[in-house]
Design an enzyme around this catalytic site. Structure first.
Site, PDB file in Angstrom:
ATOM      1  N   PRO A  87      -2.962   0.468   0.143  1.00  0.00           N
ATOM      2  CA  PRO A  87      -2.664  -0.405   1.285  1.00  0.00           C
ATOM      3  C   PRO A  87      -2.302  -1.825   0.882  1.00  0.00           C
ATOM      4  CG  PRO A  87      -5.013  -0.034   1.119  1.00  0.00           C
ATOM      5  CD  PRO A  87      -4.388   0.770   0.026  1.00  0.00           C
ATOM      6  N   CYS A  88      -1.193  -1.966   0.239  1.00  0.00           N
ATOM      7  CA  CYS A  88      -0.805  -3.286  -0.224  1.00  0.00           C
ATOM      8  C   CYS A  88      -0.457  -4.191   0.947  1.00  0.00           C
ATOM      9  CB  CYS A  88       0.385  -3.177  -1.169  1.00  0.00           C
ATOM     10  SG  CYS A  88       1.696  -2.133  -0.549  1.00  0.00           S
ATOM     11  N   HIS A  89      -0.142  -3.584   2.076  1.00  0.00           N
ATOM     12  CA  HIS A  89       0.208  -4.411   3.229  1.00  0.00           C
ATOM     13  C   HIS A  89      -1.015  -5.068   3.832  1.00  0.00           C
ATOM     14  CE1 HIS A  89      -0.553  -0.254   4.330  1.00  0.00           C
ATOM     15  NE2 HIS A  89      -1.001  -0.688   5.475  1.00  0.00           N
TER      16      HIS A  89
END
Length: 293
Positions: A261-263
């Site tokens: 979940p880089c966002h």
DNA sequence: TTTAATTGTAGTC
DNA sequence: GACTACAATTAAA
């Protein structure tokens, strides 16, 4: 070159969902870029060539939020709230996973295996990676998989498939790439359909990167759904508080965007900073999660 | 708002 | 190997 021609053919209406995102993307772009002179829904609709009501509906169906609510969901204030509450859950959670093994990581049940570049080079030289393009809620998704699990996930705007493919293959030049939609298709359903996130069978992913990157990614995997952390939080978590900048770089190098979940990583002041596949898409993901939560 | 301090990577020599 | 430019940052002036 034949393959090239195939890619550069702009797939206009691959699927309903695919083109939906294109519309949504433009809307998000407009309301976030010109937030100073907040264009009304009417203005936006006119610009895009649709009726306001239709647009409103489309957007809401996609995000689960009205455009207005969505806009609010990606503001700094909101991000701050995601950060602030509940103290520092990230730091509390200890690694129960070694280098590889199962774990209940964010809401997707993920098993990850780590592979260092050295290992990759030695063992992975002849490894075959199957890939395929599939429609997703965020535009066309490029999915890559080895026989050990999902290894890459990228996004492409319509007509730009080639770019995304290049970007991914460049990371692991030693591998053999084969287009095989049938092999990658199952992953798409699993990843983008939230109802399938909780499932008895874990999603298998293979992380390929340096030691540092691995630690960063594993840290990201611990971020719960709908939460956010700052880059320095992550830096702290991996025991190098001053490496926030480097963390940013590592996050950006993450090959399996969205699954990792880089966002959910934002700047300390709550602002959404860059994103490899477009800031707009990052906003879209964050808003999408907010809407569905 | 501009600036300096910082760290891991990748590319170059 | 050493040196350099670069990146999803940050804290400070």
């Amino acid at each position: 070159m034949n393959a090239l021609a195939q890619f550069s053919t702009p797939a206009i209406d691959v699927t309903p969902e695919g083109s939906d995102y294109e519309t949504v993307r433009r809307v998000i772009e407009m309301i976030t870029l010109d937030y100073r002179d907040q264009p009304s829904l009417e203005t936006i609709a006119a610009e895009i060539g649709q009726s306001p009501t239709q647009l409103q509906k489309l957007f809401t169906r996609w995000a689960g939020l009205s455009p207005k609510a969505f806009l609010q969901a990606v503001t700094i204030d909101h991000a701050k709230r995601l950060l602030g509450t509940e103290g520092l859950p990230l730091l509390e959670t200890s690694y129960e996973v070694g280098l590889s093994g199962p774990g209940r990581l964010h809401d997707l049940f993920v098993t990850h295996e780590a592979m260092s570049p050295g290992e990759w080079k030695a063992k992975g030289g002849g490894l075959m990676i199957r890939y395929g393009f599939h429609p997703s809620p965020f535009g066309l998704a490029l999915v890559m998989a080895t026989d050990r699990g999902l290894s890459g996930l990228a996004f492409a705007d319509e007509g730009r498939e080639r770019e995304a493919l290049d970007d991914m293959t460049r990371r692991w030049p030693n591998a053999t790439y084969v287009e095989d939609k049938a092999a990658t298709e199952p992953y798409v359903g699993r990843v983008f359909d939230r109802s399938k996130w909780l499932c008895d069978r874990p999603l298998r992913v293979v992380l390929i990167g340096t030691d540092f990157q691995m630690r960063v990614w594993q840290s990201l995997l611990k971020i719960p759904y709908g939460k956010a952390v700052t880059y320095s939080d992550v830096a702290n978590d991996i025991g190098q508080p001053s490496a926030s900048r480097a963390v940013g770089a590592a996050v950006g190098a993450n090959p399996i965007s969205f699954v990792v979940p880089c966002h959910r990583a934002v700047a300390k002041n709550g602002a959404l900073t860059g994103y490899h596949w477009g800031l707009t898409r990052k906003r879209a993901m964050l808003g999408w999660e907010t809407g569905g939560a």
